[in-house]
Design an enzyme around this catalytic site. Structure first.
Site, PDB file in Angstrom:
ATOM      1  N   GLY A  56     -12.730 -20.734 -29.626  1.00  0.00           N
ATOM      2  CA  GLY A  56     -13.739 -19.973 -30.381  1.00  0.00           C
ATOM      3  C   GLY A  56     -15.093 -20.660 -30.488  1.00  0.00           C
ATOM      4  O   GLY A  56     -15.599 -21.246 -29.532  1.00  0.00           O
ATOM      5  N   ASP A  58     -15.832 -23.396 -32.036  1.00  0.00           N
ATOM      6  CA  ASP A  58     -15.659 -24.852 -31.828  1.00  0.00           C
ATOM      7  C   ASP A  58     -15.705 -25.173 -30.338  1.00  0.00           C
ATOM      8  O   ASP A  58     -16.431 -26.065 -29.876  1.00  0.00           O
ATOM      9  CB  ASP A  58     -14.287 -25.231 -32.408  1.00  0.00           C
ATOM     10  CG  ASP A  58     -14.187 -26.690 -32.802  1.00  0.00           C
ATOM     11  OD1 ASP A  58     -13.081 -27.102 -33.203  1.00  0.00           O
ATOM     12  OD2 ASP A  58     -15.188 -27.412 -32.693  1.00  0.00           O
ATOM     13  N   SER A 147     -13.690 -18.933 -40.435  1.00  0.00           N
ATOM     14  CA  SER A 147     -12.295 -18.639 -40.780  1.00  0.00           C
ATOM     15  C   SER A 147     -11.823 -17.232 -40.419  1.00  0.00           C
ATOM     16  O   SER A 147     -10.627 -16.948 -40.550  1.00  0.00           O
ATOM     17  CB  SER A 147     -12.019 -18.851 -42.290  1.00  0.00           C
ATOM     18  OG  SER A 147     -11.749 -20.217 -42.529  1.00  0.00           O
TER      19      SER A 147
HETATM   20  N1  APR Z   1     -20.820 -17.340 -31.455  1.00  0.00           N
HETATM   21  C1  APR Z   1     -20.668 -16.682 -32.651  1.00  0.00           C
HETATM   22  N2  APR Z   1     -19.472 -16.296 -33.138  1.00  0.00           N
HETATM   23  C2  APR Z   1     -18.385 -16.585 -32.392  1.00  0.00           C
HETATM   24  C3  APR Z   1     -18.452 -17.271 -31.143  1.00  0.00           C
HETATM   25  C4  APR Z   1     -19.738 -17.648 -30.691  1.00  0.00           C
HETATM   26  N3  APR Z   1     -19.914 -18.298 -29.516  1.00  0.00           N
HETATM   27  N4  APR Z   1     -17.176 -17.405 -30.662  1.00  0.00           N
HETATM   28  C5  APR Z   1     -16.360 -16.818 -31.552  1.00  0.00           C
HETATM   29  N5  APR Z   1     -17.064 -16.325 -32.588  1.00  0.00           N
HETATM   30  C6  APR Z   1     -16.591 -15.615 -33.783  1.00  0.00           C
HETATM   31  C7  APR Z   1     -15.190 -15.084 -33.727  1.00  0.00           C
HETATM   32  O1  APR Z   1     -15.197 -13.798 -33.103  1.00  0.00           O
HETATM   33  C8  APR Z   1     -14.844 -14.994 -35.211  1.00  0.00           C
HETATM   34  O2  APR Z   1     -15.371 -13.796 -35.744  1.00  0.00           O
HETATM   35  O3  APR Z   1     -16.562 -16.571 -34.845  1.00  0.00           O
HETATM   36  C9  APR Z   1     -15.599 -16.171 -35.825  1.00  0.00           C
HETATM   37  C10 APR Z   1     -14.727 -17.396 -36.161  1.00  0.00           C
HETATM   38  O4  APR Z   1     -13.739 -17.517 -35.180  1.00  0.00           O
HETATM   39  P1  APR Z   1     -13.104 -18.950 -34.743  1.00  0.00           P
HETATM   40  O5  APR Z   1     -14.019 -19.613 -33.816  1.00  0.00           O
HETATM   41  O6  APR Z   1     -11.688 -18.657 -34.294  1.00  0.00           O
HETATM   42  O7  APR Z   1     -13.064 -19.819 -36.083  1.00  0.00           O
HETATM   43  P2  APR Z   1     -12.006 -19.881 -37.276  1.00  0.00           P
HETATM   44  O8  APR Z   1     -11.419 -18.548 -37.560  1.00  0.00           O
HETATM   45  O9  APR Z   1     -12.722 -20.616 -38.360  1.00  0.00           O
HETATM   46  O10 APR Z   1     -10.834 -20.792 -36.686  1.00  0.00           O
HETATM   47  C11 APR Z   1     -11.102 -22.155 -36.473  1.00  0.00           C
HETATM   48  O11 APR Z   1     -10.154 -22.070 -34.290  1.00  0.00           O
HETATM   49  O12 APR Z   1     -11.398 -22.545 -32.465  1.00  0.00           O
HETATM   50  C12 APR Z   1     -10.491 -23.071 -33.312  1.00  0.00           C
HETATM   51  O13 APR Z   1     -10.920 -25.433 -33.339  1.00  0.00           O
HETATM   52  C13 APR Z   1     -11.051 -24.230 -34.087  1.00  0.00           C
HETATM   53  O14 APR Z   1      -8.938 -24.775 -35.035  1.00  0.00           O
HETATM   54  C14 APR Z   1     -10.208 -24.186 -35.308  1.00  0.00           C
HETATM   55  C15 APR Z   1     -10.029 -22.694 -35.554  1.00  0.00           C
END
Ligand code: APR
Length: 201
Positions: A56, A58, A147
């Site tokens: 995602g 991260d 999240s």
């Molecule tokens: N830009 C903006 N928003 C994004 C992007 C991006 N490049 N990529 C994903 N998203 C959105 C997703 O669609 C979601 O709505 O960001 C939101 C948060 O998604 P995640 O990245 O999965 O974050 P989270 O739900 O906090 O989970 C964190 O996921 O990626 C792993 O290492 C991370 O273990 C941690 C967990």
């Protein structure tokens, strides 16, 4: 309608040329985009407690930002958080190859199916990230929807927490002039707009 014209609809304003809505006298902008492309002082990473990357947001930040970010995170783990960054906490690193100057890493609450989401912890992520940016006298910050992806926080329940936390923070004296809420999908932005609780300043 020339680009940049702002329509006022109640507390929100719509800029049709940029598909972005603003609140709080345009200090807050809600838009669809990629967090890694935001040209602001700091972008916020939806990290996990290892601080060593993931998927995602991260994954995108680490892969586009480059090794400098990972090295800075490893240093933070070694010197300050050997057991990992606790949920709700926020730390700041350089941004490597990204257009932003800094990355603020925060760990959101994990929401298990059938369990009540932890709104207090989600609010802490936003408040601590804003406080860290303000401590450094930064003027602009961009958040993804922390999240609401892999961590399973229902987006319609996150929106009131996020909007109230940001509005409360911006009601006090701060260097922050621009807060961007960046949604990856238009449907996520629509859901946020339907459930947000910003009030007229
Ligand atoms: N830009 C903006 N928003 C994004 C992007 C991006 N490049 N990529 C994903 N998203 C959105 C997703 O669609 C979601 O709505 O960001 C939101 C948060 O998604 P995640 O990245 O999965 O974050 P989270 O739900 O906090 O989970 C964190 O996921 O990626 C792993 O290492 C991370 O273990 C941690 C967990």
């Amino acid at each position: 309608m020339p680009p940049g014209t702002i329509w006022r609809i109640g507390v929100e304003a719509m800029d049709p040329s940029r598909n972005r809505k603003t609140f709080l006298s345009e200090r807050v902008s809600v838009l669809v985009g990629d967090i890694t492309e935001q040209d602001v002082d700091a972008i916020v990473n939806a990290a996990n407690s290892t601080l060593l990357g993931g998927g995602g947001v991260d994954g995108a930040i680490h892969s586009r930002g480059g090794r400098e970010i990972r090295q800075a995170c490893e240093e933070i783990r070694r010197t300050r958080f050997p057991k990992g960054l606790p949920a709700g906490e926020a730390v700041i690193t350089a941004a490597g190859r990204l257009p932003a100057r800094y990355v603020i890493h925060t760990v959101g609450p994990i929401c298990r199916p059938g369990r009540e989401p932890d709104g207090r912890m989600l609010a802490l992520c936003y408040r601590n990230s804003l406080a860290l940016a303000a401590e450094r006298e930064l003027r602009s910050i961009a958040f993804p929807a922390i999240s609401t992806g892999a961590f399973g926080y229902p987006p319609e329940q996150a929106a009131p927490v996020v909007s109230e936390t940001i509005q409360s923070f911006l009601s006090q004296k701060t260097s922050l002039e621009r807060v961007l809420l960046v949604f990856y999908e238009p449907s996520d932005m629509t859901l946020f707009l339907k459930n947000q609780r910003f009030t007229a300043p």
